[in-house]
Design an enzyme around this catalytic site. Structure first.
Site, PDB file in Angstrom:
ATOM      1  CG  HIS A 292      -3.441   3.243   2.500  1.00 47.68           C
ATOM      2  ND1 HIS A 292      -3.819   2.884   1.428  1.00 47.68           N
ATOM      3  CD2 HIS A 292      -3.517   2.023   3.406  1.00 47.68           C
ATOM      4  CE1 HIS A 292      -4.318   1.419   1.329  1.00 47.68           C
ATOM      5  NE2 HIS A 292      -3.977   1.096   2.677  1.00 47.68           N
TER       6      HIS A 292
ATOM      7  CG  ASN B 266      -6.873  -1.311   1.568  1.00 45.83           C
ATOM      8  OD1 ASN B 266      -6.229  -0.624   0.775  1.00 45.83           O
ATOM      9  ND2 ASN B 266      -6.146  -1.856   2.713  1.00 45.83           N
TER      10      ASN B 266
ATOM     11  CB  CYS C 261      -0.933  -0.049   1.063  1.00 44.03           C
ATOM     12  SG  CYS C 261      -1.891  -1.431   1.336  1.00 44.03           S
TER      13      CYS C 261
HETATM   14  O1  UT7 Z   1      -3.814  -1.686   3.742  1.00 41.30           O
HETATM   15  C1  UT7 Z   1      -2.909  -2.237   4.413  1.00 41.30           C
HETATM   16  C2  UT7 Z   1      -3.304  -1.726   5.924  1.00 41.30           C
HETATM   17  N1  UT7 Z   1      -4.611  -2.583   6.242  1.00 41.30           N
HETATM   18  C3  UT7 Z   1      -5.170  -1.972   7.187  1.00 41.30           C
HETATM   19  O2  UT7 Z   1      -5.000  -1.073   7.801  1.00 41.30           O
HETATM   20  C4  UT7 Z   1      -6.397  -2.896   7.927  1.00 41.30           C
HETATM   21  C5  UT7 Z   1      -6.137  -2.838   9.297  1.00 41.30           C
HETATM   22  N2  UT7 Z   1      -7.162  -3.678  10.106  1.00 41.30           N
HETATM   23  C6  UT7 Z   1      -8.522  -3.118  10.212  1.00 41.30           C
HETATM   24  O3  UT7 Z   1      -9.021  -2.239   9.279  1.00 41.30           O
HETATM   25  C7  UT7 Z   1      -9.309  -3.960  10.972  1.00 41.30           C
HETATM   26  O4  UT7 Z   1      -8.695  -4.622  11.924  1.00 41.30           O
HETATM   27  C8  UT7 Z   1     -10.513  -4.914  10.398  1.00 41.30           C
HETATM   28  C9  UT7 Z   1     -11.478  -4.050   9.726  1.00 41.30           C
HETATM   29  C10 UT7 Z   1      -9.922  -5.743   9.271  1.00 41.30           C
HETATM   30  C11 UT7 Z   1     -11.149  -5.921  11.520  1.00 41.30           C
HETATM   31  O5  UT7 Z   1     -11.723  -4.833  12.421  1.00 41.30           O
HETATM   32  P1  UT7 Z   1     -11.444  -5.188  14.076  1.00 41.30           P
HETATM   33  O6  UT7 Z   1     -12.449  -4.143  14.784  1.00 41.30           O
HETATM   34  O7  UT7 Z   1     -10.129  -5.287  14.131  1.00 41.30           O
HETATM   35  O8  UT7 Z   1     -12.164  -6.645  14.271  1.00 41.30           O
HETATM   36  P2  UT7 Z   1     -11.623  -7.905  14.769  1.00 41.30           P
HETATM   37  O9  UT7 Z   1     -10.657  -8.612  13.638  1.00 41.30           O
HETATM   38  O10 UT7 Z   1     -11.168  -7.939  16.053  1.00 41.30           O
HETATM   39  O11 UT7 Z   1     -13.087  -8.797  14.555  1.00 41.30           O
HETATM   40  C12 UT7 Z   1     -14.029  -8.416  15.781  1.00 41.30           C
HETATM   41  C13 UT7 Z   1     -15.044  -9.459  15.614  1.00 41.30           C
HETATM   42  C14 UT7 Z   1     -14.731 -11.023  15.506  1.00 41.30           C
HETATM   43  O12 UT7 Z   1     -15.723 -11.708  15.958  1.00 41.30           O
HETATM   44  P3  UT7 Z   1     -15.440 -12.258  17.549  1.00 41.30           P
HETATM   45  O13 UT7 Z   1     -14.301 -13.139  17.608  1.00 41.30           O
HETATM   46  O14 UT7 Z   1     -15.281 -11.034  18.221  1.00 41.30           O
HETATM   47  O15 UT7 Z   1     -16.881 -12.912  17.592  1.00 41.30           O
HETATM   48  C15 UT7 Z   1     -14.450 -11.177  13.939  1.00 41.30           C
HETATM   49  O16 UT7 Z   1     -14.882 -12.670  13.687  1.00 41.30           O
HETATM   50  O17 UT7 Z   1     -15.623  -9.502  14.095  1.00 41.30           O
HETATM   51  C16 UT7 Z   1     -15.881 -10.443  13.372  1.00 41.30           C
HETATM   52  N3  UT7 Z   1     -15.613 -10.335  12.117  1.00 41.30           N
HETATM   53  C17 UT7 Z   1     -16.757  -9.825  11.272  1.00 41.30           C
HETATM   54  N4  UT7 Z   1     -18.157  -9.816  11.485  1.00 41.30           N
HETATM   55  C18 UT7 Z   1     -18.994  -9.621  10.431  1.00 41.30           C
HETATM   56  C19 UT7 Z   1     -14.574 -10.017  11.318  1.00 41.30           C
HETATM   57  N5  UT7 Z   1     -14.724  -9.809  10.079  1.00 41.30           N
HETATM   58  C20 UT7 Z   1     -16.328  -9.593   9.973  1.00 41.30           C
HETATM   59  C21 UT7 Z   1     -17.029  -9.580   9.015  1.00 41.30           C
HETATM   60  N6  UT7 Z   1     -18.469  -9.193   9.099  1.00 41.30           N
HETATM   61  N7  UT7 Z   1     -16.868  -8.842   7.724  1.00 41.30           N
END
Ligand code: UT7
Length: 330
Positions: A257, A287, A117
């Site tokens: 970004h 993204n 990125c």
């Molecule tokens: O381009 C390079 C840089 N990339 C980035 O900067 C991306 C960086 N990361 C992020 O933007 C975030 O970490 C994400 C958007 C990927 C995830 O958000 P988060 O708030 O960190 O969520 P998490 O991964 O901690 O997941 C929280 C919950 C989980 O469920 P449990 O374990 O709490 O029951 C996941 O399974 O959300 C669940 N989950 C979803 N639920 C519905 C993960 N993806 C989804 C989804 N829909 N698409």
């Protein structure tokens, strides 16, 4: 100390995104997700996705032609083409060489630079350096991705995040107006490669093994990447400001970004940038990795948010990890 006198400047900018739109509601039919989760956790409402036949180089060439037209530069005048992408047309030759043919930049050298990125900002640094050193006059800098081709459409933690698109800029020698690239900053941390990667398809995990082992898709440890992105982009923005004796008040527009609205806002907070100086289009495109910054610059210009003479701050972060920043008097 007054700000550095720029050696290079952006002469023209352009972008191209596929017509096809994939909404959050469409994704609800593909994986166990919801529009509400995607919007509140990422700020993304839709993303643009290519059809089955469009090539990365073709979308890049569309963006490049617009940038060339806006710059008033003919393809034959381009000395170097730098393409930033992790989703090139082929392992080799470079996507830059395909773009060269498509736009007729017959006098250029062409190469790809891979910094995920952060690739567009890395390319800006290289282009600025080549122009400063007198090695090139006009350089076409492209950030472009077809991430839909390397996303695991059964993995809800990644497939809702990414989109396709291309952005391009023509850089050339700065005039005497004081406008141009004032400074850039680049950094990587190769100890963290495992947090955001696609291991398959290289020489460590060749294609057939990648398919057999399910390693032919993007893998990301989202929360780890989130924390690192905010820290690194905040740090990159601060470093380039301090080095040039500037403060947040000198900046007219921050384009970071476009990965996640929460990352964009947290980064802005680290450098005390008010919302009205922060550009956001992650809601529309998701993204798009290396394409996100040039697409955002292009949109900011079209919307009148970025005007000639404005002080623009760019910050990026991505797989590697890689990150960087740029200060541009636009
Ligand atoms: O381009 C390079 C840089 N990339 C980035 O900067 C991306 C960086 N990361 C992020 O933007 C975030 O970490 C994400 C958007 C990927 C995830 O958000 P988060 O708030 O960190 O969520 P998490 O991964 O901690 O997941 C929280 C919950 C989980 O469920 P449990 O374990 O709490 O029951 C996941 O399974 O959300 C669940 N989950 C979803 N639920 C519905 C993960 N993806 C989804 C989804 N829909 N698409």
């Amino acid at each position: 100390m007054p700000p550095k006198v720029p050696n290079s400047m952006i002469l023209g900018i352009g972008s191209a995104v596929p017509e096809k739109v994939l909404t959050n509601q469409d994704l609800e039919k593909i994986v166990d997700t919801s529009d509400e989760w995607i919007r509140t956790r990422t700020g993304i409402e839709r993303r643009h996705i290519v059809d089955e036949t469009t090539k990365n180089s073709e979308l890049s060439a569309q963006a490049a032609k617009i940038a060339l037209q806006n710059a008033g530069i003919q393809p034959e005048e381009i000395d170097v083409i730098l393409v930033a992408t992790v989703t090139g047309d082929a392992t080799f030759p470079s996507t830059a060489c395909y773009v060269q043919e498509l736009i007729g930049a017959v006098n250029a050298s062409a190469m790809d630079v891979q910094a995920a990125c952060s690739g567009f900002l890395y390319n800006m640094t290289i282009a600025d350096s080549l122009i400063t050193a007198g090695k090139a006059k006009y350089i076409l800098v492209i950030g472009t991705e077809l991430l839909s081709r390397i996303v695991d459409w059964s993995d809800r933690s990644t497939c809702v995040l990414f989109g396709d698109g291309s952005g391009a800029a023509v850089l050339g020698p700065a005039d005497d107006s004081g406008r141009g690239v004032i400074d850039t900053y680049m950094k990587s941390d190769g100890r963290l490669t495992h947090l955001l990667c696609m291991l398959g398809g290289g020489t460590s995990v060749p294609y057939q093994k990648a398919i057999d082992d399910g390693l032919n898709w993007i893998r990301m440890e989202g929360p780890e990447v989130f924390k690192a992105a905010v820290m690194a982009m905040g740090d990159a923005a601060t470093k380039v400001l301090e080095k040039n004796n500037m403060t947040n008040e000198d900046i007219d527009l921050l384009i970071s970004h476009q990965a996640n609205i929460r990352i964009i806002k947290a980064t802005a907070k680290r450098v005390n940038m008010p919302d009205e100086k922060v550009f956001v289009n992650v809601n529309e495109f998701g993204n798009t990795s290396a394409a996100s910054i040039p697409i955002a610059i292009s949109e900011a210009v079209d919307q009148g948010r970025l005007k000639k003479g404005d002080m623009l701050m760019l910050v990026a972060f991505g797989g590697g990890f890689t990150w960087g920043s740029a200060l541009i008097k636009f």
